[in-house]
Design a protein around this motif. Sequence first.
Motif, PDB file in Angstrom:
ATOM      1  N   GLY A 143      47.023  37.190  29.644  1.00  0.00           N
ATOM      2  CA  GLY A 143      48.290  36.270  29.706  1.00  0.00           C
ATOM      3  C   GLY A 143      48.732  36.086  30.966  1.00  0.00           C
ATOM      4  O   GLY A 143      48.120  36.281  31.899  1.00  0.00           O
ATOM      5  N   ASN A 144      49.862  35.422  30.759  1.00  0.00           N
ATOM      6  CA  ASN A 144      50.750  34.848  31.972  1.00  0.00           C
ATOM      7  C   ASN A 144      52.000  35.640  32.260  1.00  0.00           C
ATOM      8  O   ASN A 144      52.626  36.029  31.063  1.00  0.00           O
ATOM      9  CB  ASN A 144      50.971  33.483  31.933  1.00  0.00           C
ATOM     10  CG  ASN A 144      49.852  32.714  32.094  1.00  0.00           C
ATOM     11  OD1 ASN A 144      49.015  32.988  33.042  1.00  0.00           O
ATOM     12  ND2 ASN A 144      49.690  31.681  31.398  1.00  0.00           N
TER      13      ASN A 144
ATOM     14  N   ALA B 189      48.536  34.620  36.101  1.00  0.00           N
ATOM     15  CA  ALA B 189      47.492  35.224  35.052  1.00  0.00           C
ATOM     16  C   ALA B 189      47.193  36.527  35.360  1.00  0.00           C
ATOM     17  O   ALA B 189      46.613  36.971  36.589  1.00  0.00           O
ATOM     18  CB  ALA B 189      46.290  34.241  35.167  1.00  0.00           C
ATOM     19  N   ILE B 190      47.314  37.477  34.371  1.00  0.00           N
ATOM     20  CA  ILE B 190      46.727  38.776  34.411  1.00  0.00           C
ATOM     21  C   ILE B 190      45.999  39.019  33.383  1.00  0.00           C
ATOM     22  O   ILE B 190      45.978  38.498  32.085  1.00  0.00           O
ATOM     23  CB  ILE B 190      48.046  39.635  34.384  1.00  0.00           C
ATOM     24  CG1 ILE B 190      47.513  41.103  34.398  1.00  0.00           C
ATOM     25  CG2 ILE B 190      48.697  39.580  33.207  1.00  0.00           C
ATOM     26  CD1 ILE B 190      48.768  42.174  34.663  1.00  0.00           C
ATOM     27  N   LYS B 191      44.765  39.799  33.740  1.00  0.00           N
ATOM     28  CA  LYS B 191      43.761  40.576  32.733  1.00  0.00           C
ATOM     29  C   LYS B 191      43.577  41.723  32.981  1.00  0.00           C
ATOM     30  O   LYS B 191      43.492  42.307  33.938  1.00  0.00           O
ATOM     31  CB  LYS B 191      42.482  39.843  32.784  1.00  0.00           C
ATOM     32  CG  LYS B 191      42.278  38.526  32.452  1.00  0.00           C
ATOM     33  CD  LYS B 191      41.080  37.751  32.627  1.00  0.00           C
ATOM     34  CE  LYS B 191      41.181  36.035  32.513  1.00  0.00           C
ATOM     35  NZ  LYS B 191      39.864  35.334  32.934  1.00  0.00           N
ATOM     36  N   ASN B 192      43.566  42.667  31.796  1.00  0.00           N
ATOM     37  CA  ASN B 192      43.313  44.119  32.167  1.00  0.00           C
ATOM     38  C   ASN B 192      42.641  44.642  30.927  1.00  0.00           C
ATOM     39  O   ASN B 192      42.503  44.241  29.850  1.00  0.00           O
ATOM     40  CB  ASN B 192      44.638  44.997  32.588  1.00  0.00           C
ATOM     41  CG  ASN B 192      45.556  45.117  31.135  1.00  0.00           C
ATOM     42  OD1 ASN B 192      45.168  44.675  30.092  1.00  0.00           O
ATOM     43  ND2 ASN B 192      46.583  45.598  31.392  1.00  0.00           N
TER      44      ASN B 192
ATOM     45  N   VAL C  16      42.064  45.656  36.409  1.00  0.00           N
ATOM     46  CA  VAL C  16      43.178  44.922  36.504  1.00  0.00           C
ATOM     47  C   VAL C  16      42.884  43.610  37.410  1.00  0.00           C
ATOM     48  O   VAL C  16      42.628  43.876  38.472  1.00  0.00           O
ATOM     49  CB  VAL C  16      44.603  45.601  36.981  1.00  0.00           C
ATOM     50  CG1 VAL C  16      45.822  44.676  36.981  1.00  0.00           C
ATOM     51  CG2 VAL C  16      44.834  46.647  35.910  1.00  0.00           C
ATOM     52  N   LYS C  17      43.176  42.585  36.899  1.00  0.00           N
ATOM     53  CA  LYS C  17      43.116  41.464  37.706  1.00  0.00           C
ATOM     54  C   LYS C  17      44.121  40.336  37.565  1.00  0.00           C
ATOM     55  O   LYS C  17      44.793  40.088  36.468  1.00  0.00           O
ATOM     56  CB  LYS C  17      41.918  40.477  37.200  1.00  0.00           C
ATOM     57  CG  LYS C  17      40.476  41.287  37.576  1.00  0.00           C
ATOM     58  CD  LYS C  17      39.527  40.483  37.078  1.00  0.00           C
ATOM     59  CE  LYS C  17      38.100  41.206  37.269  1.00  0.00           C
ATOM     60  NZ  LYS C  17      36.934  40.117  37.089  1.00  0.00           N
ATOM     61  N   PHE C  18      44.691  39.898  38.825  1.00  0.00           N
ATOM     62  CA  PHE C  18      45.584  38.935  38.843  1.00  0.00           C
ATOM     63  C   PHE C  18      45.177  37.766  39.402  1.00  0.00           C
ATOM     64  O   PHE C  18      44.381  37.560  40.572  1.00  0.00           O
ATOM     65  CB  PHE C  18      46.768  39.305  39.892  1.00  0.00           C
ATOM     66  CG  PHE C  18      47.564  40.306  39.286  1.00  0.00           C
ATOM     67  CD1 PHE C  18      48.807  39.970  38.400  1.00  0.00           C
ATOM     68  CD2 PHE C  18      47.848  41.636  39.735  1.00  0.00           C
ATOM     69  CE1 PHE C  18      49.605  40.854  38.036  1.00  0.00           C
ATOM     70  CE2 PHE C  18      48.412  42.626  39.157  1.00  0.00           C
ATOM     71  CZ  PHE C  18      49.295  42.270  38.440  1.00  0.00           C
ATOM     72  N   ASN C  19      45.241  36.356  38.520  1.00  0.00           N
ATOM     73  CA  ASN C  19      44.596  35.369  38.968  1.00  0.00           C
ATOM     74  C   ASN C  19      43.034  35.501  39.393  1.00  0.00           C
ATOM     75  O   ASN C  19      42.559  34.994  40.342  1.00  0.00           O
ATOM     76  CB  ASN C  19      45.306  34.608  40.173  1.00  0.00           C
ATOM     77  CG  ASN C  19      46.647  34.121  39.800  1.00  0.00           C
ATOM     78  OD1 ASN C  19      46.931  33.887  38.641  1.00  0.00           O
ATOM     79  ND2 ASN C  19      47.838  34.246  40.467  1.00  0.00           N
ATOM     80  N   ASP C  20      42.180  36.225  38.425  1.00  0.00           N
ATOM     81  CA  ASP C  20      40.849  36.479  38.589  1.00  0.00           C
ATOM     82  C   ASP C  20      40.586  37.414  40.239  1.00  0.00           C
ATOM     83  O   ASP C  20      39.429  37.333  40.444  1.00  0.00           O
ATOM     84  CB  ASP C  20      40.031  35.228  38.796  1.00  0.00           C
ATOM     85  CG  ASP C  20      40.020  34.819  37.177  1.00  0.00           C
ATOM     86  OD1 ASP C  20      40.190  35.538  36.313  1.00  0.00           O
ATOM     87  OD2 ASP C  20      39.972  33.650  37.188  1.00  0.00           O
ATOM     88  N   HIS C  21      41.468  37.961  40.611  1.00  0.00           N
ATOM     89  CA  HIS C  21      41.359  38.738  41.910  1.00  0.00           C
ATOM     90  C   HIS C  21      41.711  40.434  41.406  1.00  0.00           C
ATOM     91  O   HIS C  21      42.778  40.437  40.778  1.00  0.00           O
ATOM     92  CB  HIS C  21      41.969  38.429  43.031  1.00  0.00           C
ATOM     93  CG  HIS C  21      41.727  36.955  43.499  1.00  0.00           C
ATOM     94  ND1 HIS C  21      41.067  36.212  42.975  1.00  0.00           N
ATOM     95  CD2 HIS C  21      42.252  36.526  44.785  1.00  0.00           C
ATOM     96  CE1 HIS C  21      40.974  34.970  43.728  1.00  0.00           C
ATOM     97  NE2 HIS C  21      41.819  35.274  44.907  1.00  0.00           N
ATOM     98  N   GLU C  22      40.977  41.189  41.824  1.00  0.00           N
ATOM     99  CA  GLU C  22      40.867  42.606  41.497  1.00  0.00           C
ATOM    100  C   GLU C  22      42.269  43.123  42.172  1.00  0.00           C
ATOM    101  O   GLU C  22      42.511  42.725  43.403  1.00  0.00           O
ATOM    102  CB  GLU C  22      39.679  43.588  42.038  1.00  0.00           C
ATOM    103  CG  GLU C  22      39.454  44.798  41.391  1.00  0.00           C
ATOM    104  CD  GLU C  22      38.973  44.753  39.867  1.00  0.00           C
ATOM    105  OE1 GLU C  22      39.386  45.478  39.141  1.00  0.00           O
ATOM    106  OE2 GLU C  22      38.287  43.710  39.589  1.00  0.00           O
TER     107      GLU C  22
END
Length: 136
Positions: free
Chosen positions: A16-17, A26-29, A63-69
Amino acid sequence: DVKYAVLQFGFGGSSGNVKVEGEATAIKNSYLNIGVLGKYPFIIKNVKLFPLLGFDTDIALNVKFNDHEYDKKDDFNRFWLDVGLGADIPITGGLFLRPQALFGFSPSGAPKIYTYDAGSNSEIKFNIAAGLGWKF
């Protein structure tokens, strides 16, 4: 089926954002979840209902922020206090369906990177799940 405890183990993820330091990010985990829930079963007709009370922990795997680890993934580990309700609904023979709903509160709050806004340092979750089980 353990009479008075439910052990849970699973993998999860979210995306999500969020606003980090004032900017939309943008964050993905992904995480490993392990928990223990106490239950007190009672039967209504042929369905076993049980309130749940316990705890679980999320261990961040990625954990990724804007597709960066993000290199401090331990910041995203969480401990949760949970309360909920579950049921064992017989299907046939030893096969049963187990729906479950949990509400959780993290006493340690959200990851510190989320707390740019001073009022955002608590975190809650709501989890709805269903699974199949077999009684031996």
